[in-house]
Design a protein around this motif. Structure first.
Motif, PDB file in Angstrom:
ATOM      1  N   UNK A  52       2.151 -56.335   8.155  1.00 40.60           N
ATOM      2  CA  UNK A  52       2.382 -55.172   7.310  1.00 40.60           C
ATOM      3  C   UNK A  52       3.792 -55.257   6.748  1.00 40.60           C
ATOM      4  N   UNK A  53       3.894 -55.393   5.422  1.00 41.24           N
ATOM      5  CA  UNK A  53       5.182 -55.615   4.782  1.00 41.24           C
ATOM      6  C   UNK A  53       5.855 -54.354   4.281  1.00 41.24           C
ATOM      7  N   UNK A  54       6.844 -54.564   3.423  1.00 37.26           N
ATOM      8  CA  UNK A  54       7.691 -53.467   2.926  1.00 37.26           C
ATOM      9  C   UNK A  54       6.876 -52.410   2.195  1.00 37.26           C
ATOM     10  N   UNK A  55       5.990 -52.831   1.284  1.00 41.82           N
ATOM     11  CA  UNK A  55       5.236 -51.860   0.481  1.00 41.82           C
ATOM     12  C   UNK A  55       4.396 -50.954   1.371  1.00 41.82           C
ATOM     13  N   UNK A  56       3.729 -51.541   2.347  1.00 45.46           N
ATOM     14  CA  UNK A  56       2.902 -50.757   3.276  1.00 45.46           C
ATOM     15  C   UNK A  56       3.765 -49.777   4.066  1.00 45.46           C
ATOM     16  N   UNK A  57       4.851 -50.272   4.641  1.00 41.61           N
ATOM     17  CA  UNK A  57       5.720 -49.421   5.438  1.00 41.61           C
ATOM     18  C   UNK A  57       6.376 -48.328   4.633  1.00 41.61           C
ATOM     19  N   UNK A 131      -3.498 -48.807   1.961  1.00 42.64           N
ATOM     20  CA  UNK A 131      -4.276 -49.997   1.602  1.00 42.64           C
ATOM     21  C   UNK A 131      -3.426 -50.992   0.822  1.00 42.64           C
ATOM     22  N   UNK A 132      -2.964 -52.025   1.527  1.00 35.91           N
ATOM     23  CA  UNK A 132      -2.241 -53.103   0.869  1.00 35.91           C
ATOM     24  C   UNK A 132      -3.195 -54.224   0.474  1.00 35.91           C
ATOM     25  N   UNK A 155      -7.436 -39.672   3.042  1.00 39.03           N
ATOM     26  CA  UNK A 155      -6.680 -40.213   1.912  1.00 39.03           C
ATOM     27  C   UNK A 155      -6.545 -41.721   2.065  1.00 39.03           C
ATOM     28  N   UNK A 156      -6.713 -42.443   0.971  1.00 43.56           N
ATOM     29  CA  UNK A 156      -6.412 -43.864   0.918  1.00 43.56           C
ATOM     30  C   UNK A 156      -5.325 -44.067  -0.132  1.00 43.56           C
ATOM     31  N   UNK A 157      -4.208 -44.662   0.281  1.00 43.20           N
ATOM     32  CA  UNK A 157      -3.095 -44.928  -0.625  1.00 43.20           C
ATOM     33  C   UNK A 157      -3.168 -46.375  -1.090  1.00 43.20           C
ATOM     34  N   UNK A 158      -3.316 -46.577  -2.384  1.00 43.20           N
ATOM     35  CA  UNK A 158      -3.336 -47.924  -2.971  1.00 43.20           C
ATOM     36  C   UNK A 158      -1.899 -48.312  -3.294  1.00 43.20           C
ATOM     37  N   UNK A 159      -1.313 -49.202  -2.490  1.00 43.93           N
ATOM     38  CA  UNK A 159       0.098 -49.542  -2.683  1.00 43.93           C
ATOM     39  C   UNK A 159       0.339 -50.290  -3.993  1.00 43.93           C
ATOM     40  N   UNK A 160      -0.698 -50.875  -4.566  1.00 46.70           N
ATOM     41  CA  UNK A 160      -0.530 -51.641  -5.802  1.00 46.70           C
ATOM     42  C   UNK A 160      -0.432 -50.751  -7.035  1.00 46.70           C
ATOM     43  N   UNK A 161      -0.924 -49.527  -6.942  1.00 46.76           N
ATOM     44  CA  UNK A 161      -0.922 -48.630  -8.101  1.00 46.76           C
ATOM     45  C   UNK A 161      -0.224 -47.307  -7.839  1.00 46.76           C
ATOM     46  N   UNK A 162       0.183 -47.059  -6.585  1.00 48.58           N
ATOM     47  CA  UNK A 162       0.770 -45.777  -6.174  1.00 48.58           C
ATOM     48  C   UNK A 162      -0.195 -44.622  -6.419  1.00 48.58           C
ATOM     49  N   UNK A 163      -1.472 -44.886  -6.291  1.00 48.70           N
ATOM     50  CA  UNK A 163      -2.498 -43.866  -6.436  1.00 48.70           C
ATOM     51  C   UNK A 163      -3.034 -43.467  -5.063  1.00 48.70           C
ATOM     52  N   UNK A 164      -3.473 -42.220  -4.961  1.00 53.03           N
ATOM     53  CA  UNK A 164      -4.066 -41.714  -3.723  1.00 53.03           C
ATOM     54  C   UNK A 164      -5.508 -41.324  -4.007  1.00 53.03           C
TER      55      UNK A 164
END
Length: 216
Positions: A52-57, A131-132, A155-164
């Motif tokens: 789990x990298x920076x974007x996920x954290x 969700x990374x 809730x599912x957070x899409x780290x690639x789009x910053x959408x929930x």
């Protein structure tokens, strides 16, 4: 002759595979796999071992901040659990990124490091998955898992789009929402704005913006 239990080298990760509850526990309770995350649903298990990298954290922290600050300002009782295992013996097991008990009659699980026993306690009110690399599974199979567990909102957070991607759950259906039902009047678009701000702003700046927004 008793067949040996499978090992991590013989089980594919990041996918659902057929398994018994005992096989699931072999992995989920293995201290050498403490960095993994484990899910079980009706005879199938999923093991996630991806780093789990920076974007996920980062997104995990920001969503947590939004929810806890909102609950504090609006005087909503809340209890947060991070990366905690929840199990309904022999049927389901899950380990979400964040889970929240919300409301006046909060459930306080025993203060130990055992998985939360959903045969004895209520499931969390709100579950959040970051969700990374697992967006498809988080929005499909895991959503059904949480629905069967009795979670009220997911809730599912899409780290690639910053959408929930937010859903209100019941026993029979899942309804897409843009305003939280368990945190009344919290709009999902505000959560997404906080995620976007987190790409260029520090936590203090985001918290000040959130507090000002919530107090309007």
């Amino acid at each position: 002759m008793v067949n040996p239990l499978p090992t991590i080298d013989t089980i594919p990760t990041d996918t659902w595979v057929e398994a018994t509850w005992e096989e699931f526990l072999t992995f989920a309770d293995d201290p050498t796999l403490e960095s993994g995350r484990f899910y079980y649903d009706q005879g199938y298990m999923r093991i996630e071992m991806a780093a789990l990298g920076f974007a996920h954290g980062r997104d995990n922290s920001i969503v947590s901040t939004v929810i806890v600050l909102y609950a504090a300002i609006k005087s909503i009782p809340i209890l947060e659990l991070t990366n905690t295992s929840f199990r309904k013996a022999k049927v389901r097991g899950t380990q979400p990124d964040i889970a929240f008990y919300i409301g006046t009659n909060l459930t306080f699980p025993p203060r130990n490091n055992s998985p939360v026993n959903l045969n004895e306690l209520a499931p969390p009110t709100l579950v959040v998955e970051i969700a990374a690399s697992s967006l498809e599974d988080d929005t499909e199979r895991k959503q059904k898992l949480y629905q069967r567990l009795g979670v009220q909102e997911y809730w599912v957070v899409d780290v690639n789009t910053s959408k929930v991607i937010a859903s209100s759950l019941s026993e029979t259906e899942s309804t897409s929402i843009r305003e939280s039902q368990v945190l009344p009047r919290l709009e999902i678009v505000l959560v997404e704005e906080a995620l976007r701000r987190s790409q260029t702003e520090d936590d203090g700046a985001i918290s000040r913006w959130l507090l000002a927004t919530f107090n309007q």
